[in-house]
Every structure is written in C-alpha cells, then in structure tokens.
Motif scaffolding. Structure first.
Motif, PDB file in Angstrom:
ATOM      1  N   PHE A 288      44.465 -18.792  75.325  1.00  6.41           N
ATOM      2  CA  PHE A 288      45.725 -18.299  74.782  1.00  6.41           C
ATOM      3  C   PHE A 288      45.981 -18.899  73.394  1.00  6.41           C
ATOM      4  CE2 PHE A 288      50.253 -19.290  74.109  1.00  6.41           C
ATOM      5  CZ  PHE A 288      50.751 -18.005  73.999  1.00  6.41           C
ATOM      6  N   PHE A 289      45.825 -20.228  73.282  1.00  4.16           N
ATOM      7  CA  PHE A 289      46.072 -20.879  71.994  1.00  4.16           C
ATOM      8  C   PHE A 289      45.034 -20.473  70.955  1.00  4.16           C
ATOM      9  CE2 PHE A 289      48.494 -24.013  74.605  1.00  4.16           C
ATOM     10  CZ  PHE A 289      49.716 -23.736  74.050  1.00  4.16           C
ATOM     11  N   LYS A 290      43.812 -20.239  71.390  1.00  5.04           N
ATOM     12  CA  LYS A 290      42.767 -19.779  70.468  1.00  5.04           C
ATOM     13  C   LYS A 290      43.132 -18.406  69.912  1.00  5.04           C
ATOM     14  CE  LYS A 290      37.840 -18.706  70.404  1.00  5.04           C
ATOM     15  NZ  LYS A 290      36.628 -18.621  71.227  1.00  5.04           N
ATOM     16  N   GLU A 291      43.558 -17.493  70.788  1.00  4.78           N
ATOM     17  CA  GLU A 291      43.961 -16.158  70.349  1.00  4.78           C
ATOM     18  C   GLU A 291      45.198 -16.222  69.451  1.00  4.78           C
ATOM     19  OE1 GLU A 291      42.444 -13.211  70.743  1.00  4.78           O
ATOM     20  OE2 GLU A 291      40.802 -14.327  71.663  1.00  4.78           O
ATOM     21  N   LYS A 292      46.150 -17.095  69.816  1.00  2.00           N
ATOM     22  CA  LYS A 292      47.362 -17.247  69.017  1.00  2.00           C
ATOM     23  C   LYS A 292      47.013 -17.794  67.634  1.00  2.00           C
ATOM     24  CE  LYS A 292      51.959 -19.376  69.194  1.00  2.00           C
ATOM     25  NZ  LYS A 292      51.970 -19.897  67.862  1.00  2.00           N
ATOM     26  N   GLU A 293      46.143 -18.799  67.583  1.00  2.00           N
ATOM     27  CA  GLU A 293      45.742 -19.373  66.301  1.00  2.00           C
ATOM     28  C   GLU A 293      44.980 -18.339  65.462  1.00  2.00           C
ATOM     29  OE1 GLU A 293      45.463 -21.704  63.124  1.00  2.00           O
ATOM     30  OE2 GLU A 293      46.667 -22.135  64.891  1.00  2.00           O
ATOM     31  N   LYS A 294      44.158 -17.524  66.128  1.00  2.00           N
ATOM     32  CA  LYS A 294      43.422 -16.486  65.405  1.00  2.00           C
ATOM     33  C   LYS A 294      44.400 -15.478  64.798  1.00  2.00           C
ATOM     34  CE  LYS A 294      39.925 -12.931  66.065  1.00  2.00           C
ATOM     35  NZ  LYS A 294      39.082 -12.234  67.042  1.00  2.00           N
ATOM     36  N   ALA A 295      45.400 -15.061  65.580  1.00  2.00           N
ATOM     37  CA  ALA A 295      46.397 -14.113  65.071  1.00  2.00           C
ATOM     38  C   ALA A 295      47.208 -14.735  63.934  1.00  2.00           C
ATOM     39  CB  ALA A 295      47.326 -13.666  66.203  1.00  2.00           C
ATOM     40  N   ASP A 296      47.597 -16.000  64.107  1.00  2.00           N
ATOM     41  CA  ASP A 296      48.343 -16.687  63.044  1.00  2.00           C
ATOM     42  C   ASP A 296      47.493 -16.817  61.783  1.00  2.00           C
ATOM     43  OD1 ASP A 296      50.504 -16.915  64.703  1.00  2.00           O
ATOM     44  OD2 ASP A 296      50.170 -19.035  65.199  1.00  2.00           O
ATOM     45  N   SER A 297      46.216 -17.131  61.956  1.00  2.00           N
ATOM     46  CA  SER A 297      45.306 -17.266  60.815  1.00  2.00           C
ATOM     47  C   SER A 297      45.146 -15.935  60.083  1.00  2.00           C
ATOM     48  CB  SER A 297      43.947 -17.769  61.294  1.00  2.00           C
ATOM     49  OG  SER A 297      43.044 -17.851  60.228  1.00  2.00           O
ATOM     50  N   GLU A 298      44.985 -14.857  60.844  1.00  2.00           N
ATOM     51  CA  GLU A 298      44.864 -13.530  60.229  1.00  2.00           C
ATOM     52  C   GLU A 298      46.148 -13.158  59.490  1.00  2.00           C
ATOM     53  OE1 GLU A 298      43.736 -10.987  63.450  1.00  2.00           O
ATOM     54  OE2 GLU A 298      41.646 -11.672  63.414  1.00  2.00           O
ATOM     55  N   ARG A 299      47.291 -13.511  60.076  1.00  2.00           N
ATOM     56  CA  ARG A 299      48.575 -13.234  59.427  1.00  2.00           C
ATOM     57  C   ARG A 299      48.684 -14.036  58.128  1.00  2.00           C
ATOM     58  NH1 ARG A 299      52.701 -16.174  59.511  1.00  2.00           N
ATOM     59  NH2 ARG A 299      52.134 -17.309  61.388  1.00  2.00           N
ATOM     60  N   ARG A 300      48.306 -15.321  58.171  1.00  2.00           N
ATOM     61  CA  ARG A 300      48.357 -16.144  56.948  1.00  2.00           C
ATOM     62  C   ARG A 300      47.408 -15.601  55.888  1.00  2.00           C
ATOM     63  NH1 ARG A 300      48.509 -20.314  60.830  1.00  2.00           N
ATOM     64  NH2 ARG A 300      46.289 -20.688  60.577  1.00  2.00           N
ATOM     65  N   MET A 301      46.206 -15.174  56.305  1.00  2.00           N
ATOM     66  CA  MET A 301      45.238 -14.627  55.351  1.00  2.00           C
ATOM     67  C   MET A 301      45.759 -13.326  54.732  1.00  2.00           C
ATOM     68  SD  MET A 301      42.769 -16.617  54.848  1.00  2.00           S
ATOM     69  CE  MET A 301      41.624 -15.572  54.019  1.00  2.00           C
TER      70      MET A 301
END
Length: 178
Positions: A116-129
């Motif tokens: 869950f945290f991996k997916e959340k971090e991936k989504a947050d990273s994509e949003r930041r990018m």
C-alpha cells in the motif's frame, strides 16, 4: 479477539446453557453433569461452529484437528486428551501453531501495508514529477516569451539606430555639398 463468538447449547436433560466453545466435541453440562457428544466442531480460535468435520476453520483458517503423536488419531484441536488412546495432547504444539499463524498473519499484514505504501509513494512521486514537469514547461515558455520580446526590442533598437545613422549621414552629406 474483539469479535469473539460465544456458542451455547441448551442441555437436553436440564436445559441449562452449555458453552460449547470451552468444551469442544465432548460436552458436559455444568449443572447436571450429563455427557453429550457434539456433532461437528467449534473453532477454538473464533468460535465458528462446523457441523461437517474439516481440517481448518472456514472463518479464520485455524487448524480444527490435531494428530495424536502416540496413535496418530485425528482429534479436535481443543481436546486435551486423545479420543482413542487417552494420551495427553501437547498444548505447546497448539500454542506454537497459533503463534506461527499469528506471525504469518502479521507478516501478511506488513506485506499488504508495504505494498500500500509503495503504491502510495509511487502515486505521490508521479504527482510530484507531473507538477515539476508543468513548472519546467511554464519556465521554458516564459524564457521563450522573454527571448521573443528581447529580439523584438533589439530589432527596434537596430532599426532606430540605422534610421538615426541614415539621417545623420544625410545631414553630413548635405552640409558637405553646400
């Protein structure tokens, strides 16, 4: 467990309630001491009643039977003694299996949380990018607009300089001719 299920049965002799979760398959009425044999098993972990004999609880996955080390008879997991030979069943083995189940559940939960945290971090990273890319595109566009404005100003300055120089040359030429 917070959602523990207590299953009670009325004694056929005196109608006193019998808690079948605490006793397993062989029941004894605490009031009249009548002996009963329960058709099926109650899960020692969650209290779910299973009319059909099964190896594992369909509600929580806990082992419903244990094998006697002496005679290899299958017994209910909550029984203290073997129903065939009467040997004491090892409660420590049951505790070990329960702790193993608990550890496996905890590890499974930790794996789900990590995913869950991996997916959340991936989504947050994509949003930041995406935000950074938008900012970079806006910055590049602003630079291009400033360059275009600067080029226009430079062209106007050159045109003005050529015009003033041309007038100056005409004036100097006119005075030289006179």
């Amino acid at each position: 467990m917070s959602n523990e299920i207590l299953v009670q049965l009325a004694c056929p002799s005196c109608t006193h309630p019998i808690n079948i979760k605490e006793q397993g398959q062989h029941l004894e009425c605490p009031a009249c001491r009548s002996q009963l044999l329960l058709d099926g098993h109650v899960c020692p972990n969650c209290g779910e009643y299973h009319k059909v004999d099964s190896g594992f609880c369909r509600a929580c996955g806990t082992a419903m039977t244990r094998t006697c080390e002496r005679c290899h008879t299958r017994n209910w997991s909550g029984a203290e003694y073997c129903q065939d030979c009467g040997a004491a069943l090892d409660i420590f083995q049951l505790l070990h299996l329960h702790n193993k189940q608990t550890t496996m559940n905890r590890l499974d939960e930790q794996m789900r949380e990590a995913e869950f945290f991996k997916e959340k971090e991936k989504a947050d990273s994509e949003r930041r990018m995406a935000t950074l890319l938008e900012q970079e595109q806006a910055r590049v566009q602003a630079i291009r607009e400033r360059q275009a404005t600067q080029k226009k100003q430079d062209q106007q300055l050159i045109f003005t300089a050529v015009f003033v120089l041309s007038i100056f040359i005409l004036i100097v030429t006119a005075f030289a001719v006179l």
